[in-house]
Motif scaffolding. Sequence first.
Motif, PDB file in Angstrom:
ATOM      1  N   TRP A 157     -11.160 -41.589 -23.983  1.00  0.00           N
ATOM      2  CA  TRP A 157     -11.460 -40.864 -25.216  1.00  0.00           C
ATOM      3  C   TRP A 157     -12.963 -40.644 -25.361  1.00  0.00           C
ATOM      4  O   TRP A 157     -13.407 -39.532 -25.644  1.00  0.00           O
ATOM      5  CB  TRP A 157     -10.911 -41.630 -26.423  1.00  0.00           C
TER       6      TRP A 157
ATOM      7  N   GLY B 276      -0.220 -39.179 -27.497  1.00  0.00           N
ATOM      8  CA  GLY B 276      -1.092 -40.332 -27.292  1.00  0.00           C
ATOM      9  C   GLY B 276      -0.449 -41.626 -27.770  1.00  0.00           C
ATOM     10  O   GLY B 276      -0.545 -42.663 -27.110  1.00  0.00           O
TER      11      GLY B 276
ATOM     12  N   SER C 140      -7.857 -40.307 -34.366  1.00  0.00           N
ATOM     13  CA  SER C 140      -7.768 -40.967 -33.053  1.00  0.00           C
ATOM     14  C   SER C 140      -8.815 -42.067 -32.924  1.00  0.00           C
ATOM     15  O   SER C 140      -8.529 -43.123 -32.339  1.00  0.00           O
ATOM     16  CB  SER C 140      -7.903 -39.948 -31.923  1.00  0.00           C
TER      17      SER C 140
ATOM     18  N   VAL D  82      -1.500 -35.905 -30.635  1.00  0.00           N
ATOM     19  CA  VAL D  82      -1.632 -37.239 -31.233  1.00  0.00           C
ATOM     20  C   VAL D  82      -0.352 -38.037 -31.012  1.00  0.00           C
ATOM     21  O   VAL D  82      -0.393 -39.211 -30.629  1.00  0.00           O
ATOM     22  CB  VAL D  82      -1.981 -37.143 -32.735  1.00  0.00           C
TER      23      VAL D  82
ATOM     24  N   SER E  16      -8.278 -34.288 -30.511  1.00  0.00           N
ATOM     25  CA  SER E  16      -9.535 -34.203 -31.251  1.00  0.00           C
ATOM     26  C   SER E  16     -10.227 -32.870 -31.007  1.00  0.00           C
ATOM     27  O   SER E  16     -10.944 -32.370 -31.876  1.00  0.00           O
ATOM     28  CB  SER E  16     -10.463 -35.346 -30.851  1.00  0.00           C
TER      29      SER E  16
ATOM     30  N   LEU F  17      -5.337 -38.186 -26.912  1.00  0.00           N
ATOM     31  CA  LEU F  17      -6.024 -38.296 -28.198  1.00  0.00           C
ATOM     32  C   LEU F  17      -7.323 -37.493 -28.207  1.00  0.00           C
ATOM     33  O   LEU F  17      -7.682 -36.892 -29.224  1.00  0.00           O
ATOM     34  CB  LEU F  17      -6.291 -39.765 -28.530  1.00  0.00           C
TER      35      LEU F  17
END
Length: 183
Positions: free
Chosen positions: A113, A60, A89, A57, A79, A75
């Motif tokens: 993403w 990102g 995210s 994270v 996840s 991200l």
Amino acid sequence: LVCVLFGALASLLLFRLCCRYWGLGVAFAAGLFAALLPTSVFIDATGFLEPMGISLVLLGIWLWLKRGLWAGVALALASMARAEAWIFSLGMLVATYFRRAYERERLLATVAWIALIVAYMKLLLDRTGNPIYPVYWNLLANIFGTWEFATHLTPDQLSARPYLVVLMLFGLAGLACTVWRRP
């Protein structure tokens, strides 16, 4: 070793982010605190995924300004490591749409993403029958108390519910204030 590697990466990224936004003094204090915080670096010998999720994270966020595609990839990988990062995210990506700057990076991050999360959801659906398996068991099952074994709440636990609801409402108010007014 996985915990140590990603814990050290999280400390470094925290230092870099604080240096970018608040200066070297804040970065030094935050980096030192993160490096000396044993739970962020040495979680467990079993290789819990908290340091991996946190560092991805942070990666990102660090990549956001210039490399939107890789920010979205980081991200999405976060996840996949932690169920909480799905919500975090996604919330970060949605929050970027409240600002008009960095439109190209926002689009690339969102596309990356979504593509990776959809592929991950397909894998989860094939393997478990539930496309949001980690989110369901780590968050929804905890929130609603849905477990494999039936559990009954004690009177003490039931009496704590109103206080927990008040705390949750304060937390939601703080979140709304943070989103509404930039700190």
